[in-house]
Design a protein around this motif. Structure first.
Motif, PDB file in Angstrom:
ATOM      1  N   GLN A   1       0.836  -1.204   0.000  1.00 52.15           N
ATOM      2  CA  GLN A   1       0.000   0.000   0.000  1.00 52.15           C
ATOM      3  C   GLN A   1       0.865   1.246   0.000  1.00 52.15           C
ATOM      4  O   GLN A   1       2.015   1.215   0.410  1.00 52.15           O
ATOM      5  N   LEU A   2       0.271   2.319  -0.492  1.00 50.53           N
ATOM      6  CA  LEU A   2       0.926   3.619  -0.519  1.00 50.53           C
ATOM      7  C   LEU A   2      -0.091   4.627  -0.017  1.00 50.53           C
ATOM      8  O   LEU A   2      -1.235   4.651  -0.499  1.00 50.53           O
ATOM      9  N   ALA A   3       0.298   5.418   0.957  1.00 50.71           N
ATOM     10  CA  ALA A   3      -0.579   6.425   1.563  1.00 50.71           C
ATOM     11  C   ALA A   3      -1.852   5.783   2.122  1.00 50.71           C
ATOM     12  O   ALA A   3      -2.929   6.365   2.058  1.00 50.71           O
ATOM     13  N   GLY A   4      -1.721   4.559   2.616  1.00 48.71           N
ATOM     14  CA  GLY A   4      -2.866   3.870   3.203  1.00 48.71           C
ATOM     15  C   GLY A   4      -3.827   3.286   2.192  1.00 48.71           C
ATOM     16  O   GLY A   4      -4.908   2.820   2.560  1.00 48.71           O
ATOM     17  N   ILE A   5      -3.467   3.311   0.923  1.00 44.10           N
ATOM     18  CA  ILE A   5      -4.330   2.780  -0.138  1.00 44.10           C
ATOM     19  C   ILE A   5      -3.619   1.598  -0.777  1.00 44.10           C
ATOM     20  O   ILE A   5      -2.453   1.706  -1.169  1.00 44.10           O
ATOM     21  N   SER A   6      -4.327   0.479  -0.875  1.00 42.85           N
ATOM     22  CA  SER A   6      -3.739  -0.736  -1.441  1.00 42.85           C
ATOM     23  C   SER A   6      -3.642  -0.629  -2.957  1.00 42.85           C
ATOM     24  O   SER A   6      -4.185   0.286  -3.580  1.00 42.85           O
ATOM     25  N   MET A   7      -2.980  -1.624  -3.551  1.00 40.25           N
ATOM     26  CA  MET A   7      -2.888  -1.667  -5.016  1.00 40.25           C
ATOM     27  C   MET A   7      -4.278  -1.718  -5.637  1.00 40.25           C
ATOM     28  O   MET A   7      -4.526  -1.061  -6.647  1.00 40.25           O
ATOM     29  N   ALA A   8      -5.175  -2.494  -5.038  1.00 48.16           N
ATOM     30  CA  ALA A   8      -6.541  -2.572  -5.566  1.00 48.16           C
ATOM     31  C   ALA A   8      -7.212  -1.201  -5.503  1.00 48.16           C
ATOM     32  O   ALA A   8      -7.904  -0.794  -6.442  1.00 48.16           O
ATOM     33  N   GLY A   9      -7.000  -0.491  -4.412  1.00 43.96           N
ATOM     34  CA  GLY A   9      -7.578   0.845  -4.273  1.00 43.96           C
ATOM     35  C   GLY A   9      -7.008   1.819  -5.294  1.00 43.96           C
ATOM     36  O   GLY A   9      -7.745   2.621  -5.878  1.00 43.96           O
ATOM     37  N   TRP A  10      -5.691   1.753  -5.493  1.00 45.24           N
ATOM     38  CA  TRP A  10      -5.076   2.625  -6.500  1.00 45.24           C
ATOM     39  C   TRP A  10      -5.582   2.294  -7.894  1.00 45.24           C
ATOM     40  O   TRP A  10      -5.817   3.194  -8.701  1.00 45.24           O
ATOM     41  N   ASN A  11      -5.752   1.001  -8.183  1.00 43.18           N
ATOM     42  CA  ASN A  11      -6.298   0.622  -9.481  1.00 43.18           C
ATOM     43  C   ASN A  11      -7.688   1.222  -9.663  1.00 43.18           C
ATOM     44  O   ASN A  11      -8.008   1.746 -10.729  1.00 43.18           O
ATOM     45  N   ALA A  12      -8.492   1.159  -8.617  1.00 46.80           N
ATOM     46  CA  ALA A  12      -9.853   1.699  -8.692  1.00 46.80           C
ATOM     47  C   ALA A  12      -9.837   3.199  -8.974  1.00 46.80           C
ATOM     48  O   ALA A  12     -10.565   3.693  -9.847  1.00 46.80           O
ATOM     49  N   ILE A  13      -8.992   3.922  -8.266  1.00 49.72           N
ATOM     50  CA  ILE A  13      -8.929   5.381  -8.402  1.00 49.72           C
ATOM     51  C   ILE A  13      -8.387   5.790  -9.776  1.00 49.72           C
ATOM     52  O   ILE A  13      -8.976   6.611 -10.482  1.00 49.72           O
ATOM     53  N   ILE A  14      -7.250   5.209 -10.137  1.00 46.29           N
ATOM     54  CA  ILE A  14      -6.624   5.568 -11.412  1.00 46.29           C
ATOM     55  C   ILE A  14      -7.519   5.174 -12.582  1.00 46.29           C
ATOM     56  O   ILE A  14      -7.629   5.909 -13.572  1.00 46.29           O
ATOM     57  N   SER A  15      -8.170   4.031 -12.462  1.00 48.00           N
ATOM     58  CA  SER A  15      -9.053   3.584 -13.544  1.00 48.00           C
ATOM     59  C   SER A  15     -10.249   4.505 -13.722  1.00 48.00           C
ATOM     60  O   SER A  15     -10.760   4.643 -14.839  1.00 48.00           O
ATOM     61  N   LEU A  16     -10.703   5.149 -12.659  1.00 49.51           N
ATOM     62  CA  LEU A  16     -11.766   6.156 -12.821  1.00 49.51           C
ATOM     63  C   LEU A  16     -11.268   7.309 -13.683  1.00 49.51           C
ATOM     64  O   LEU A  16     -12.017   7.860 -14.492  1.00 49.51           O
ATOM     65  N   GLY A  17     -10.010   7.674 -13.519  1.00 51.43           N
ATOM     66  CA  GLY A  17      -9.418   8.699 -14.387  1.00 51.43           C
ATOM     67  C   GLY A  17      -9.371   8.233 -15.831  1.00 51.43           C
ATOM     68  O   GLY A  17      -9.623   9.012 -16.762  1.00 51.43           O
ATOM     69  N   LEU A  18      -9.085   6.947 -16.025  1.00 50.26           N
ATOM     70  CA  LEU A  18      -9.082   6.401 -17.382  1.00 50.26           C
ATOM     71  C   LEU A  18     -10.486   6.397 -17.976  1.00 50.26           C
ATOM     72  O   LEU A  18     -10.658   6.635 -19.175  1.00 50.26           O
ATOM     73  N   VAL A  19     -11.498   6.148 -17.140  1.00 50.08           N
ATOM     74  CA  VAL A  19     -12.890   6.234 -17.609  1.00 50.08           C
ATOM     75  C   VAL A  19     -13.151   7.625 -18.168  1.00 50.08           C
ATOM     76  O   VAL A  19     -13.728   7.785 -19.250  1.00 50.08           O
ATOM     77  N   ALA A  20     -12.707   8.648 -17.438  1.00 45.93           N
ATOM     78  CA  ALA A  20     -12.913  10.033 -17.893  1.00 45.93           C
ATOM     79  C   ALA A  20     -12.239  10.274 -19.240  1.00 45.93           C
ATOM     80  O   ALA A  20     -12.822  10.936 -20.118  1.00 45.93           O
ATOM     81  N   LEU A  21     -11.040   9.740 -19.421  1.00 46.17           N
ATOM     82  CA  LEU A  21     -10.352   9.898 -20.714  1.00 46.17           C
ATOM     83  C   LEU A  21     -11.127   9.203 -21.831  1.00 46.17           C
ATOM     84  O   LEU A  21     -11.302   9.769 -22.919  1.00 46.17           O
TER      85      LEU A  21
END
Length: 149
Positions: A121-141
């Protein structure tokens, strides 16, 4: 086309990062980790098809792929945090009221990598959490690319 390239490269980077954690970092993926990879692979394929055919309306499919991996990532992060139960095939279950034979069978049937363990994890967010967040940005693109079509 620039947003299609960015979204495609974003999924490629996420997928390469997952493989790097696995093969260079020695972190074997769990079942839910593997599920999160497939939509990224689909998004990459969709991006390549769009770039080859110039059919930008297909970007909506890229958005669906990115949203799918994001949803799986949020689900996986919830499993890791104990907010809800994950698939019984990759999470720990209680041992109360189990006979020694049932307990042994449960141990032997358990996967090597559990979905409810946070491997990194980084900043208290797991890899799964980071994937979820970053992928939302990809949805926007992807949505931006589809709207431009």
């Amino acid at each position: 086309m620039r947003t299609v390239i960015l979204a495609t490269l974003g999924s490629a980077a996420m997928l390469l990062g997952a493989y790097a954690f696995q093969h260079l970092g020695g972190m074997a993926p769990c079942k839910l980790c593997l599920w999160q990879r497939w939509p990224h692979a689909a998004a990459i394929l969709i991006g390549v098809i769009i770039l080859l055919t110039k059919q930008c309306r297909l970007a909506w499919l890229g958005a669906v792929a990115a949203l799918t991996t994001s949803a799986i990532g949020f689900y996986h992060a919830g499993v890791e945090q104990g907010w809800w139960e994950g698939p019984t095939s990759c999470t720990s279950t209680g041992i109360a009221n189990l006979s020694s034979e049932e307990l042994l069978n449960q141990i032997l049937a358990a996967p090597l990598v559990r979905c409810d363990d946070i491997a990194w994890q980084l900043a208290g967010i797991s890899m799964a959490g980071w994937n979820a967040i970053i992928s939302l940005g990809l949805v926007a693109l992807w949505v931006q690319a589809a709207r431009r079509a």
